[in-house]
Design a protein around this motif. Structure first.
Motif, PDB file in Angstrom:
ATOM      1  N   THR A  60       0.825  -1.220   0.000  1.00  0.00           N
ATOM      2  CA  THR A  60       0.000   0.000   0.000  1.00  0.00           C
ATOM      3  C   THR A  60       0.861   1.273   0.000  1.00  0.00           C
ATOM      4  N   PRO A  63       6.268   3.035  -3.907  1.00  0.00           N
ATOM      5  CA  PRO A  63       6.502   4.411  -4.349  1.00  0.00           C
ATOM      6  C   PRO A  63       6.082   4.742  -5.783  1.00  0.00           C
ATOM      7  N   SER A  64       5.778   3.751  -6.601  1.00  0.00           N
ATOM      8  CA  SER A  64       5.350   4.060  -7.971  1.00  0.00           C
ATOM      9  C   SER A  64       4.352   3.004  -8.413  1.00  0.00           C
ATOM     10  N   LEU A  65       3.632   3.296  -9.489  1.00  0.00           N
ATOM     11  CA  LEU A  65       2.645   2.331  -9.982  1.00  0.00           C
ATOM     12  C   LEU A  65       3.341   1.043 -10.406  1.00  0.00           C
ATOM     13  N   LYS A  68       4.374  -0.936  -7.376  1.00  0.00           N
ATOM     14  CA  LYS A  68       3.199  -1.503  -6.715  1.00  0.00           C
ATOM     15  C   LYS A  68       2.754  -2.774  -7.454  1.00  0.00           C
ATOM     16  N   ALA A  69       2.704  -2.681  -8.776  1.00  0.00           N
ATOM     17  CA  ALA A  69       2.263  -3.829  -9.570  1.00  0.00           C
ATOM     18  C   ALA A  69       3.240  -5.007  -9.428  1.00  0.00           C
ATOM     19  N   LEU A  72       2.913  -6.540  -5.940  1.00  0.00           N
ATOM     20  CA  LEU A  72       1.670  -7.326  -5.867  1.00  0.00           C
ATOM     21  C   LEU A  72       1.848  -8.682  -6.547  1.00  0.00           C
ATOM     22  N   ALA A  73       2.432  -8.638  -7.738  1.00  0.00           N
ATOM     23  CA  ALA A  73       2.616  -9.880  -8.499  1.00  0.00           C
ATOM     24  C   ALA A  73       3.537 -10.827  -7.753  1.00  0.00           C
ATOM     25  N   GLN A  76       1.818 -12.329  -4.770  1.00  0.00           N
ATOM     26  CA  GLN A  76       0.841 -13.292  -5.289  1.00  0.00           C
ATOM     27  C   GLN A  76       1.535 -14.597  -5.692  1.00  0.00           C
TER      28      GLN A  76
ATOM     29  N   LEU B  27      -7.389   3.074  -9.622  1.00  0.00           N
ATOM     30  CA  LEU B  27      -6.294   3.192  -8.653  1.00  0.00           C
ATOM     31  C   LEU B  27      -6.794   3.016  -7.219  1.00  0.00           C
ATOM     32  N   GLN B  31      -5.952   0.025  -4.780  1.00  0.00           N
ATOM     33  CA  GLN B  31      -5.266   0.272  -3.508  1.00  0.00           C
ATOM     34  C   GLN B  31      -6.015  -0.405  -2.357  1.00  0.00           C
ATOM     35  N   SER B  53      -6.710  -6.605  -7.888  1.00  0.00           N
ATOM     36  CA  SER B  53      -5.977  -5.386  -7.563  1.00  0.00           C
ATOM     37  C   SER B  53      -4.917  -5.104  -8.632  1.00  0.00           C
ATOM     38  N   LEU B  54      -4.222  -6.155  -8.997  1.00  0.00           N
ATOM     39  CA  LEU B  54      -3.160  -6.034 -10.000  1.00  0.00           C
ATOM     40  C   LEU B  54      -3.731  -5.573 -11.345  1.00  0.00           C
ATOM     41  N   ILE B  57      -4.514  -1.856 -11.033  1.00  0.00           N
ATOM     42  CA  ILE B  57      -3.313  -1.010 -11.077  1.00  0.00           C
ATOM     43  C   ILE B  57      -2.804  -0.931 -12.522  1.00  0.00           C
ATOM     44  N   THR B  60      -4.950   1.512 -14.320  1.00  0.00           N
ATOM     45  CA  THR B  60      -4.575   2.867 -13.906  1.00  0.00           C
ATOM     46  C   THR B  60      -3.395   3.349 -14.734  1.00  0.00           C
ATOM     47  N   ASN B  61      -2.407   2.489 -14.821  1.00  0.00           N
ATOM     48  CA  ASN B  61      -1.208   2.793 -15.573  1.00  0.00           C
ATOM     49  C   ASN B  61      -1.546   3.173 -17.025  1.00  0.00           C
ATOM     50  N   ASP B  78       3.165   8.797 -12.349  1.00  0.00           N
ATOM     51  CA  ASP B  78       3.341   8.610 -10.904  1.00  0.00           C
ATOM     52  C   ASP B  78       3.007   9.881 -10.131  1.00  0.00           C
ATOM     53  N   ALA B  81      -0.634   9.724  -9.879  1.00  0.00           N
ATOM     54  CA  ALA B  81      -1.094   8.730  -8.908  1.00  0.00           C
ATOM     55  C   ALA B  81      -0.794   9.148  -7.477  1.00  0.00           C
ATOM     56  N   PHE B  82       0.348   9.769  -7.258  1.00  0.00           N
ATOM     57  CA  PHE B  82       0.824   9.926  -5.880  1.00  0.00           C
ATOM     58  C   PHE B  82       0.964  11.367  -5.385  1.00  0.00           C
TER      59      PHE B  82
END
Lengths: 316, 260
Positions: A60, A63-65, A68-69, A72-73, A76, B27, B31, B53-54, B57, B60-61, B78, B81-82
């Protein structure tokens, strides 16, 4: 069955192992072999599942998309590894639910490394680099493990682990080549994880009572100390590449051995962490137990619904 | 793209806002779902929620990349997004609602998936080819998400007494955010006129009947109080949102202008 018969079976079994013939679930196997494997595979599965938590801690806040992806992967993938390792253990007669309860009660163990906290983003890099790196060292030989289902699971796990290791190293090198603040973050992280990563290979060979039998059965294919040394030799070079310092003042290249000499591992810390006294043991187990308890109503609902549908189908 | 003025807004600006809103929905829900990672009720669901979720995201990208490409407002994806302030995010209030439990998470997802499937189906015909392409890819994912969330709504609704109670409570609580799915303002009017975006008022009835159908099969009911909340599309959020952002933005705020 007479004693001689069992001896005969054991001889045949060992002959198969010696000839590198895989043992499959329905083959005869000594009880000790089954138990050792069940313990090892379920510990491995537990490690994957508990191992989701320290990294999950940063999803959560990635720092960047892209990060994050990727994270997550990766987490998983770990859940997936847990699933097929539990399945591999089930072929030996493991009861997955009971085994998970053993984890929650502290009876079953998992890799000590996951009891260390992830305090900064750099830890996502270090875990990939060191922890997945150490896991690969441990697991590549297991692709040749004598037990078929475990060996096959390991082939798949290792492929993904090597991707994890690369992405971890990529994060670390980016930080090491980034701003002063980032480099410091990477160095701090390495300082915290270096020694715990070395402990991942387990006790020294002199203090590893089950190792000899496991090696004879080809459940284990290299000794703890051999793997640890291999890991150190590879990793020191990688640290040099990115300009980070290994936190060991005794680390020195030994020309004669063609390997690095290194300092003494704090085995007291290792034993304490294994016994449940590490910085995050309680948090990790609480998180798993809460997930199970909070999800009980969901599992019950799914079962109740399936039952209802079955009845409906029967009456139609 | 040529500049047109309509409601004091250029087409580019409207299209930009439109795509960013779509991206913001992905997004923020992505999240929220990622909070489940490692804590799911069963391992298989842990994997499923993380997977959704993946996908979100990833959407979103793609959407932010397109937004930046069509109207460069000096932000990269980014930063979008942030590094926006709370009021600069224009996601639906529904997607920022907390996970609460698996039931809430599933109901929130279900309401959203039914809507999103309709949006992406229509967007496959967008006059912006790239957006149409994103819609096509996202539609495939959304169909899978919808299958997953619908099945769970039914399972939980028609499962045990406890699961029925919990999931009905989730429906009751989240229902008030569903009208906002069909919110429209000048952003929408602009993109609808040009065939870039979709007229979501066209599928409100479809959404209603789809949702009703599944809820009925799940033995669940739509709450009688139909008072609705809105604000997300105007940047006015619920109290939950600030916390979500402070967690999500932590790194970019604490360590500005760095590559990760």
């Amino acid at each position: 069955m007479s004693t001689k018969n069992i001896e005969e079976l054991e001889r045949e079994f060992q002959a198969k192992i010696d000839a590198d013939i895989k043992i499959e679930p329905n083959d005869w196997m000594p009880e000790g072999y089954r138990k050792t494997l069940m313990r090892q595979i379920s510990q491995h599965a537990h490690s994957e599942i508990v191992g989701m938590l320290p990294e999950g801690n940063w999803i959560t806040r990635a720092p960047s998309l892209k990060r994050k992806a990727v994270l997550l992967a990766k987490v998983q993938d770990e859940a997936g590894h847990g699933l097929y390792l539990y399945s591999a253990a089930e072929t030996l007669g493991l009861d997955r639910e009971k085994s998970i309860d053993d984890l929650h009660s502290g009876k079953a163990k998992y890799s000590s490394i996951f009891n260390y906290p992830t305090l900064t983003w750099a830890d996502m890099g270090t875990i990939g680099w060191l922890v997945d790196g150490a896991a690969i060292m441990n697991q590549v030989p297991l692709c040749r493990c004598s037990y078929g289902p475990y060996a096959r699971a390991m082939v798949r796990v290792c492929k993904e682990e090597s991707f994890h290791q690369r992405q971890g190293f990529e994060i670390v090198s980016l930080l090491a080549n980034g701003t002063a603040e980032q480099k410091q973050m990477a160095q701090d992280s390495l300082n915290r994880f270096w020694w715990p990563a070395l402990m991942m290979f387990g006790p020294n060979d002199d203090n590893s009572p089950n190792s000899a039998q496991s090696i004879k059965w080809k459940i284990k294919r290299s000794s703890n100390d051999e793997l640890r040394q291999q890991f150190i030799d590879v990793t020191v070079t990688q640290a040099e590449m990115v300009g980070l310092t290994i936190p060991d003042k005794d680390l020195k290249w030994n020309e004669a051995r063609g390997s690095y000499d290194f300092g003494t591992i704090n085995w007291e810390e290792f034993n304490q962490v294994i016994q449940g006294n590490g910085p995050c043991n309680k948090e990790r187990i609480d998180a798993r137990r809460n997930a199970k308890e909070n999800g009980a109503w969901v599992r019950e609902a799914a079962n109740a619904f399936a039952e209802k549908r079955k009845k409906k189908e029967l009456t139609h | 793209m040529e500049y047109l003025t309509c409601n004091n807004m250029t087409t580019q600006e409207a299209f930009y806002s439109y795509i960013v809103r779509l991206g913001d929905d992905s997004l923020i829900l992505g999240q929220r779902l990622s909070e489940w990672c490692g804590h799911g009720p069963v391992l298989e669901e842990d994997i499923a929620l993380t997977n959704i979720s993946l996908d979100l995201i990833g959407q979103t990208n793609n959407l932010y990349e397109l937004a930046v490409l069509r109207e460069n407002q000096g932000k990269n994806i980014d930063q979008l997004a942030f590094l926006r302030l709370e009021k600069e995010y224009e996601n639906l209030l529904l997607v920022e609602q907390p996970n609460v439990d698996f039931g809430y998470t599933i109901v929130r997802q279900f309401f959203f998936d039914v809507y999103r499937k309709l949006v992406f189906e229509a967007l496959c015909n967008s006059s912006d080819e790239r957006l149409a392409g994103i819609a096509e890819k996202s539609l495939k994912e959304t169909k899978y998400h919808l299958k997953h969330s619908s099945e769970w709504v039914i399972r939980l609704g028609d499962g045990t007494e406890e699961s029925h109670r919990r999931v009905q409570e989730a429906v009751n609580t989240l229902w008030k955010f569903t009208d906002e799915l069909f919110f429209q303002d000048e952003v929408d009017q602009n993109v609808i006129e040009l065939g870039l975006g979709v007229d979501n008022s066209n599928f409100k009835a479809t959404w209603n009947s789809h949702v009703e159908h599944v809820l009925t099969e799940a033995t669940l009911t739509i709450p009688s109080n139909s008072w609705q909340h809105a604000g997300g599309r105007k940047g006015i959020h619920t109290e939950h949102f600030g916390y979500l952002l402070s967690e999500m933005q932590y790194m970019q705020r604490a360590y500005p202008n760095m590559e990760w």
